[in-house]
Design a protein around this motif. Structure first.
Motif, PDB file in Angstrom:
ATOM      1  N   MET A  82       0.806  -1.221   0.000  1.00 57.58           N
ATOM      2  CA  MET A  82       0.000   0.000   0.000  1.00 57.58           C
ATOM      3  C   MET A  82       0.838   1.269   0.000  1.00 57.58           C
ATOM      4  SD  MET A  82      -3.334  -0.596   2.391  1.00 57.58           S
ATOM      5  CE  MET A  82      -4.843  -1.237   1.642  1.00 57.58           C
ATOM      6  N   VAL A  83       2.038   1.204   0.515  1.00 57.99           N
ATOM      7  CA  VAL A  83       2.876   2.395   0.601  1.00 57.99           C
ATOM      8  C   VAL A  83       3.756   2.538  -0.636  1.00 57.99           C
ATOM      9  CG1 VAL A  83       4.676   3.569   1.917  1.00 57.99           C
ATOM     10  CG2 VAL A  83       2.870   2.316   3.116  1.00 57.99           C
ATOM     11  N   SER A  84       4.502   1.500  -0.952  1.00 57.30           N
ATOM     12  CA  SER A  84       5.481   1.574  -2.043  1.00 57.30           C
ATOM     13  C   SER A  84       4.919   1.189  -3.407  1.00 57.30           C
ATOM     14  CB  SER A  84       6.673   0.674  -1.723  1.00 57.30           C
ATOM     15  OG  SER A  84       6.278  -0.700  -1.748  1.00 57.30           O
ATOM     16  N   GLY A  85       3.790   0.469  -3.415  1.00 55.14           N
ATOM     17  CA  GLY A  85       3.247  -0.043  -4.666  1.00 55.14           C
ATOM     18  C   GLY A  85       3.983  -1.262  -5.177  1.00 55.14           C
ATOM     19  N   GLU A  86       4.933  -1.780  -4.403  1.00 54.41           N
ATOM     20  CA  GLU A  86       5.703  -2.956  -4.811  1.00 54.41           C
ATOM     21  C   GLU A  86       4.783  -4.146  -5.048  1.00 54.41           C
ATOM     22  OE1 GLU A  86       9.415  -5.748  -3.224  1.00 54.41           O
ATOM     23  OE2 GLU A  86       8.519  -4.222  -1.921  1.00 54.41           O
ATOM     24  N   LYS A  87       5.044  -4.876  -6.113  1.00 55.00           N
ATOM     25  CA  LYS A  87       4.236  -6.033  -6.457  1.00 55.00           C
ATOM     26  C   LYS A  87       4.703  -7.241  -5.643  1.00 55.00           C
ATOM     27  CE  LYS A  87       3.128  -4.450 -11.117  1.00 55.00           C
ATOM     28  NZ  LYS A  87       3.496  -3.047 -10.828  1.00 55.00           N
ATOM     29  N   LEU A  88       3.744  -7.911  -4.998  1.00 55.99           N
ATOM     30  CA  LEU A  88       4.044  -9.049  -4.133  1.00 55.99           C
ATOM     31  C   LEU A  88       3.349 -10.303  -4.653  1.00 55.99           C
ATOM     32  CD1 LEU A  88       3.544  -7.206  -0.711  1.00 55.99           C
ATOM     33  CD2 LEU A  88       5.718  -7.666  -1.880  1.00 55.99           C
ATOM     34  N   ASP A  89       3.409 -10.520  -5.970  1.00 54.07           N
ATOM     35  CA  ASP A  89       2.640 -11.590  -6.588  1.00 54.07           C
ATOM     36  C   ASP A  89       3.351 -12.107  -7.832  1.00 54.07           C
ATOM     37  OD1 ASP A  89       1.736  -9.901  -8.940  1.00 54.07           O
ATOM     38  OD2 ASP A  89       0.898  -8.745  -7.295  1.00 54.07           O
ATOM     39  N   LYS A  90       2.655 -12.900  -8.640  1.00 51.76           N
ATOM     40  CA  LYS A  90       3.286 -13.540  -9.799  1.00 51.76           C
ATOM     41  C   LYS A  90       3.625 -12.570 -10.918  1.00 51.76           C
ATOM     42  CE  LYS A  90       1.328 -16.796 -12.431  1.00 51.76           C
ATOM     43  NZ  LYS A  90       0.745 -18.081 -12.872  1.00 51.76           N
ATOM     44  N   ASP A  91       3.161 -11.325 -10.832  1.00 47.03           N
ATOM     45  CA  ASP A  91       3.581 -10.338 -11.824  1.00 47.03           C
ATOM     46  C   ASP A  91       5.099 -10.150 -11.810  1.00 47.03           C
ATOM     47  OD1 ASP A  91       1.320  -9.745 -13.212  1.00 47.03           O
ATOM     48  OD2 ASP A  91       0.873  -7.869 -12.176  1.00 47.03           O
ATOM     49  N   ARG A  92       5.733 -10.438 -10.698  1.00 45.03           N
ATOM     50  CA  ARG A  92       7.195 -10.331 -10.651  1.00 45.03           C
ATOM     51  C   ARG A  92       7.827 -11.342 -11.611  1.00 45.03           C
ATOM     52  NH1 ARG A  92       8.393  -6.642  -7.047  1.00 45.03           N
ATOM     53  NH2 ARG A  92      10.579  -6.898  -7.639  1.00 45.03           N
ATOM     54  N   PHE A  93       7.187 -12.496 -11.754  1.00 52.63           N
ATOM     55  CA  PHE A  93       7.650 -13.504 -12.708  1.00 52.63           C
ATOM     56  C   PHE A  93       7.219 -13.129 -14.122  1.00 52.63           C
ATOM     57  CE2 PHE A  93       6.514 -17.378 -15.115  1.00 52.63           C
ATOM     58  CZ  PHE A  93       7.773 -17.958 -15.233  1.00 52.63           C
ATOM     59  N   ARG A  94       5.961 -12.722 -14.291  1.00 52.64           N
ATOM     60  CA  ARG A  94       5.451 -12.371 -15.618  1.00 52.64           C
ATOM     61  C   ARG A  94       6.293 -11.273 -16.266  1.00 52.64           C
ATOM     62  NH1 ARG A  94       0.442 -12.140 -12.693  1.00 52.64           N
ATOM     63  NH2 ARG A  94      -0.920 -13.920 -13.131  1.00 52.64           N
ATOM     64  N   ARG A  95       6.694 -10.295 -15.475  1.00 52.05           N
ATOM     65  CA  ARG A  95       7.342  -9.092 -16.019  1.00 52.05           C
ATOM     66  C   ARG A  95       8.855  -9.082 -15.809  1.00 52.05           C
ATOM     67  NH1 ARG A  95       2.889  -4.350 -14.545  1.00 52.05           N
ATOM     68  NH2 ARG A  95       1.036  -5.554 -15.160  1.00 52.05           N
ATOM     69  N   ASP A  96       9.395 -10.222 -15.420  1.00 48.77           N
ATOM     70  CA  ASP A  96      10.852 -10.342 -15.235  1.00 48.77           C
ATOM     71  C   ASP A  96      11.392  -9.305 -14.249  1.00 48.77           C
ATOM     72  OD1 ASP A  96      11.183 -12.491 -17.091  1.00 48.77           O
ATOM     73  OD2 ASP A  96      11.015 -11.046 -18.729  1.00 48.77           O
ATOM     74  N   LEU A  97      10.670  -9.091 -13.156  1.00 51.08           N
ATOM     75  CA  LEU A  97      11.095  -8.125 -12.156  1.00 51.08           C
ATOM     76  C   LEU A  97      12.079  -8.726 -11.161  1.00 51.08           C
ATOM     77  CD1 LEU A  97       7.623  -6.473 -11.354  1.00 51.08           C
ATOM     78  CD2 LEU A  97       9.416  -5.614 -12.872  1.00 51.08           C
ATOM     79  N   GLY A  98      12.096 -10.078 -11.080  1.00 58.00           N
ATOM     80  CA  GLY A  98      12.947 -10.739 -10.095  1.00 58.00           C
ATOM     81  C   GLY A  98      12.336 -10.650  -8.702  1.00 58.00           C
ATOM     82  N   GLY A  99      12.972 -11.338  -7.751  1.00 54.46           N
ATOM     83  CA  GLY A  99      12.513 -11.280  -6.368  1.00 54.46           C
ATOM     84  C   GLY A  99      11.206 -12.003  -6.108  1.00 54.46           C
ATOM     85  N   GLU A 100      10.897 -13.003  -6.943  1.00 54.42           N
ATOM     86  CA  GLU A 100       9.627 -13.715  -6.775  1.00 54.42           C
ATOM     87  C   GLU A 100       9.553 -14.431  -5.421  1.00 54.42           C
ATOM     88  OE1 GLU A 100      10.684 -13.938 -11.231  1.00 54.42           O
ATOM     89  OE2 GLU A 100      11.724 -14.243  -9.318  1.00 54.42           O
ATOM     90  N   GLU A 101      10.628 -15.138  -5.071  1.00 56.83           N
ATOM     91  CA  GLU A 101      10.625 -15.888  -3.809  1.00 56.83           C
ATOM     92  C   GLU A 101      10.404 -14.955  -2.622  1.00 56.83           C
ATOM     93  OE1 GLU A 101      14.117 -18.375  -3.453  1.00 56.83           O
ATOM     94  OE2 GLU A 101      14.150 -18.689  -5.619  1.00 56.83           O
ATOM     95  N   GLU A 102      11.111 -13.837  -2.636  1.00 52.31           N
ATOM     96  CA  GLU A 102      11.004 -12.885  -1.531  1.00 52.31           C
ATOM     97  C   GLU A 102       9.606 -12.277  -1.449  1.00 52.31           C
ATOM     98  OE1 GLU A 102      15.207 -13.377  -2.729  1.00 52.31           O
ATOM     99  OE2 GLU A 102      13.350 -12.938  -3.830  1.00 52.31           O
ATOM    100  N   ALA A 103       8.993 -12.025  -2.595  1.00 52.03           N
ATOM    101  CA  ALA A 103       7.646 -11.442  -2.603  1.00 52.03           C
ATOM    102  C   ALA A 103       6.631 -12.392  -1.987  1.00 52.03           C
ATOM    103  CB  ALA A 103       7.238 -11.082  -4.034  1.00 52.03           C
ATOM    104  N   TYR A 104       6.686 -13.662  -2.391  1.00 50.11           N
ATOM    105  CA  TYR A 104       5.767 -14.650  -1.828  1.00 50.11           C
ATOM    106  C   TYR A 104       6.005 -14.805  -0.328  1.00 50.11           C
ATOM    107  CZ  TYR A 104       4.013 -16.326  -6.379  1.00 50.11           C
ATOM    108  OH  TYR A 104       3.397 -16.432  -7.591  1.00 50.11           O
ATOM    109  N   GLN A 105       7.273 -14.825   0.063  1.00 52.55           N
ATOM    110  CA  GLN A 105       7.604 -14.945   1.480  1.00 52.55           C
ATOM    111  C   GLN A 105       7.103 -13.747   2.268  1.00 52.55           C
ATOM    112  OE1 GLN A 105      11.830 -15.551   1.680  1.00 52.55           O
ATOM    113  NE2 GLN A 105      11.735 -17.605   0.776  1.00 52.55           N
ATOM    114  N   GLU A 106       7.157 -12.561   1.657  1.00 51.36           N
ATOM    115  CA  GLU A 106       6.710 -11.360   2.346  1.00 51.36           C
ATOM    116  C   GLU A 106       5.213 -11.412   2.641  1.00 51.36           C
ATOM    117  OE1 GLU A 106       6.758  -7.627   4.184  1.00 51.36           O
ATOM    118  OE2 GLU A 106       8.336  -9.093   3.760  1.00 51.36           O
TER     119      GLU A 106
END
Length: 260
Positions: free
Chosen positions: A207-231
């Motif tokens: 809600m603050v940063s707008g950071e994506k915490l879902d599979k869009d990190r994989f779809r868009r090659d953003l990296g950090g997928e494991e960390e996002a799911y863990q978060e």
């Protein structure tokens, strides 16, 4: 696992014959796919975390009266579920413009929708899960009018609950998909929620940063997928802050990390 009869294998899960009639064992894989499986990869530990998050959400939905297929979690990657006759419709619930609706209608990603929008897609990977209207669903007999009324009511109930649940941990529920199935009692059936609810099928933004915490990190090659799911799991209280031993982890993976 080789001794059990496999019923179905999808992109993210495998279904095995359950221990009692009318049940299945749902196994969560680490496989990740996007764009109707045109893009494939692996998110390490995803299946373990999705199993735990889905258990948490389905259990809480059951407490507020949303009937679903979840019975209990069996281990790190498996849960026991009721066997249902899946209705071949993906229900997409949208609160904020993102993904395909932004592309289709030219709505800027991140724009709040005037009200919650429900869309329906026909479940067929070969066709690209096309968007359909309720008239299509009725015309081709995929679900009855009564079933669609129940599905829409449950979808709104799930959205209201999950939007509040995620907002409490500073996550915006942008959109998500649901699947429903029929369970039968003689000649009569009723519709219940099925499949899973996890970062695989939800768009979740900080809600603050707008950071994506879902599979869009994989779809868009953003990296950090494991960390996002863990978060997401961490904020829900399912994972320890220090990434130490927890029931959400694969013990074998934990031993490797510890060099044992």
């Amino acid at each position: 696992m080789s001794r059990r009869r496999q019923i179905y294998e999808g992109k993210a899960k495998i279904l095995y014959e359950g221990p009692e009639p009318g049940t299945l064992i749902q196994y969560f894989k680490d496989d990740a796919t996007a764009f109707n499986a045109q893009k494939k990869g692996t998110i390490q530990g995803k299946g373990v975390i999705n199993n735990r998050i889905s258990e948490y959400v389905f259990t809480r939905l059951n407490h507020i009266g949303v009937p679903n297929h979840f019975i209990r979690r069996l281990n790190m990657r498996e849960q026991l579920v009721r066997q249902v006759e899946i209705i071949p419709i993906e229900v997409v619930v949208r609160n904020v413009a993102a993904g395909s609706i932004s592309k289709r209608l030219g709505i800027p990603e991140g724009e709040m929708l005037p009200h919650t929008l429900i869309e329906y897609c026909y479940k067929d990977d070969a066709l690209g899960d096309p968007l359909v209207a309720e008239e299509h669903i009725a015309c081709f007999g995929w679900a009855s009018n009564e079933e669609m009324q129940d599905i829409a009511a449950m979808a709104i109930r799930v959205n209201d609950f999950m939007a509040g649940m995620f907002a409490a941990i500073n996550i915006r529920l942008v959109d998500f998909k649901l699947e429903f199935g029929r369970i039968w009692d003689g000649d009569y059936s009723r519709v219940i929620l099925a499949d899973e609810i996890s970062p695989d099928g939800c768009r979740l933004w900080d809600m603050v940063s707008g950071e994506k915490l879902d599979k869009d990190r994989f779809r868009r090659d953003l990296g950090g997928e494991e960390e996002a799911y863990q978060e997401v799991a961490r904020r829900l209280g399912l994972l320890q802050d220090d990434n130490g031993p927890s029931e959400v982890f694969d013990l074998s993976q934990h031993r490797k990390l510890r060099g044992k």
